[in-house]
Design an enzyme around this catalytic site. Structure first.
Site, short mmCIF file in Angstrom:
data_model
loop_
_atom_site.label_atom_id
_atom_site.label_comp_id
_atom_site.label_asym_id
_atom_site.label_seq_id
_atom_site.Cartn_x
_atom_site.Cartn_y
_atom_site.Cartn_z
N LYS A 15 0.83 -1.22 0.00
CA LYS A 15 0.00 0.00 0.00
C LYS A 15 0.85 1.26 0.00
O LYS A 15 0.60 2.19 -0.77
CB LYS A 15 -0.93 0.04 1.23
CG LYS A 15 -1.93 -1.08 1.31
CD LYS A 15 -2.91 -0.89 2.47
CE LYS A 15 -2.26 -0.90 3.85
NZ LYS A 15 -1.63 -2.17 4.22
N ARG A 90 -9.47 1.52 9.21
CA ARG A 90 -9.09 0.14 9.51
C ARG A 90 -10.16 -0.57 10.35
O ARG A 90 -10.01 -1.75 10.62
CB ARG A 90 -7.81 0.17 10.36
CG ARG A 90 -6.53 -0.24 9.67
CD ARG A 90 -5.44 0.00 10.69
NE ARG A 90 -4.22 -0.72 10.48
CZ ARG A 90 -3.19 -0.28 9.78
NH1 ARG A 90 -3.25 0.85 9.14
NH2 ARG A 90 -2.08 -0.99 9.71
N ARG A 129 11.46 -6.64 4.81
CA ARG A 129 11.43 -5.23 5.21
C ARG A 129 12.02 -5.06 6.61
O ARG A 129 12.67 -4.06 6.91
CB ARG A 129 9.99 -4.71 5.18
CG ARG A 129 9.91 -3.21 5.42
CD ARG A 129 8.53 -2.66 5.14
NE ARG A 129 7.59 -2.97 6.20
CZ ARG A 129 6.30 -2.67 6.17
NH1 ARG A 129 5.79 -2.07 5.11
NH2 ARG A 129 5.50 -2.96 7.17
N ARG A 135 11.91 -1.97 11.05
CA ARG A 135 10.67 -1.58 11.74
C ARG A 135 10.38 -2.56 12.86
O ARG A 135 10.33 -3.76 12.65
CB ARG A 135 9.51 -1.56 10.75
CG ARG A 135 9.11 -0.16 10.35
CD ARG A 135 7.98 -0.18 9.38
NE ARG A 135 6.73 -0.65 9.95
CZ ARG A 135 5.56 -0.51 9.32
NH1 ARG A 135 5.51 0.08 8.15
NH2 ARG A 135 4.46 -0.95 9.88
N ARG A 146 -0.50 -8.82 13.38
CA ARG A 146 -1.07 -7.72 12.57
C ARG A 146 -1.99 -8.28 11.49
O ARG A 146 -3.03 -7.69 11.17
CB ARG A 146 0.07 -6.88 11.95
CG ARG A 146 0.72 -5.97 12.99
CD ARG A 146 2.08 -5.47 12.56
NE ARG A 146 2.05 -4.67 11.36
CZ ARG A 146 3.08 -4.56 10.51
NH1 ARG A 146 4.20 -5.23 10.73
NH2 ARG A 146 2.97 -3.78 9.47
#
Ligand code: AMP
Length: 196
Positions: A15, A90, A129, A135, A146
């Site tokens: 996204k 969300r 990532r 992160r 998540r």
């Protein structure tokens, strides 16, 4: 051109990457609630302090905090002619808050783009990532949580927007350029032309 769009899809569907590209070609700001929260955590603001524990656990930040943040951001001048939301809404409560805001301004969303990606593929992307960007919520167990939060709280919004006739489903798996082209085609089919 004026366009009010949102990108919805599981974490790791791409996204953020697509939002930056679309925002540039459509000339509307990309608004990522995740980026805004991360910036607040970095700057140790009051909002950041409140949001951090939820983010580290892979949970959604409470709706009240998130809705206030988005209302402020969408009220800024640069959003008057359109915007691209990434990662918001969300939850159904966030849809309600967004609907309320748009109704107050006599407007509505144009298109909701669903980036479709298989959970196994996104877990692999997010592992990568985690190595590239470090992160803290890309740790594998947090990623799985998540995805579960997405499945329970966010996936139902897809049917909701589909019921309003706003949904465009786009395959999110493939090269970045390919996916961008698919999104552009889906938008063009709805009368929104994206410059190359
Ligand atoms: P993202 O960058 O979209 O993956 O978001 C990273 C984290 O920020 C999420 O796991 C949540 O903790 C928080 N967050 C981002 N957007 C929202 C939202 N719309 N509602 C609640 N929490 C959010």
């Amino acid at each position: 051109m004026s366009a009010r769009l949102l990108l919805i899809g599981p974490p790791g569907a791409g996204k953020g990457t697509q939002a930056v590209r679309l925002s540039a070609s459509l000339g509307v700001p990309a608004i990522s609630t995740g980026d805004i929260f991360r910036e607040n955590v970095r700057n140790e603001t009051e909002l950041g302090t409140k949001a951090k524990a939820f983010m580290d656990a892979g949970d959604n930040v409470p709706d009240s905090l998130t809705n206030d943040l988005v209302r402020d951001r969408l009220s800024q001048e640069d959003c008057a002619a359109g915007f691209l939301l990434d990662g918001y809404p969300r939850t159904t409560d966030q849809v309600r808050a967004l609907d309320e805001f748009l109704a107050e301004h006599g407007t509505a969303m144009d298109v909701v783009i669903e980036l479709v990606a298989d959970p196994d593929v996104v877990v692999e992307r997010l592992k990568k990532r985690a190595l590239d960007q470090g992160r803290s919520d890309d740790d594998e167990s947090v990623v799985r949580h998540r995805l579960e939060v997405y499945r329970q709280q966010t996936a139902p919004l897809i049917d909701l927007y589909d019921g309003r006739g706003m949904l465009a489903k786009v395959d999110g798996i493939g090269e970045i350029d390919e996916v961008t082209a698919r999104i552009s085609d889906a938008l063009a089919a709805r009368g929104i032309l994206v410059a190359d």
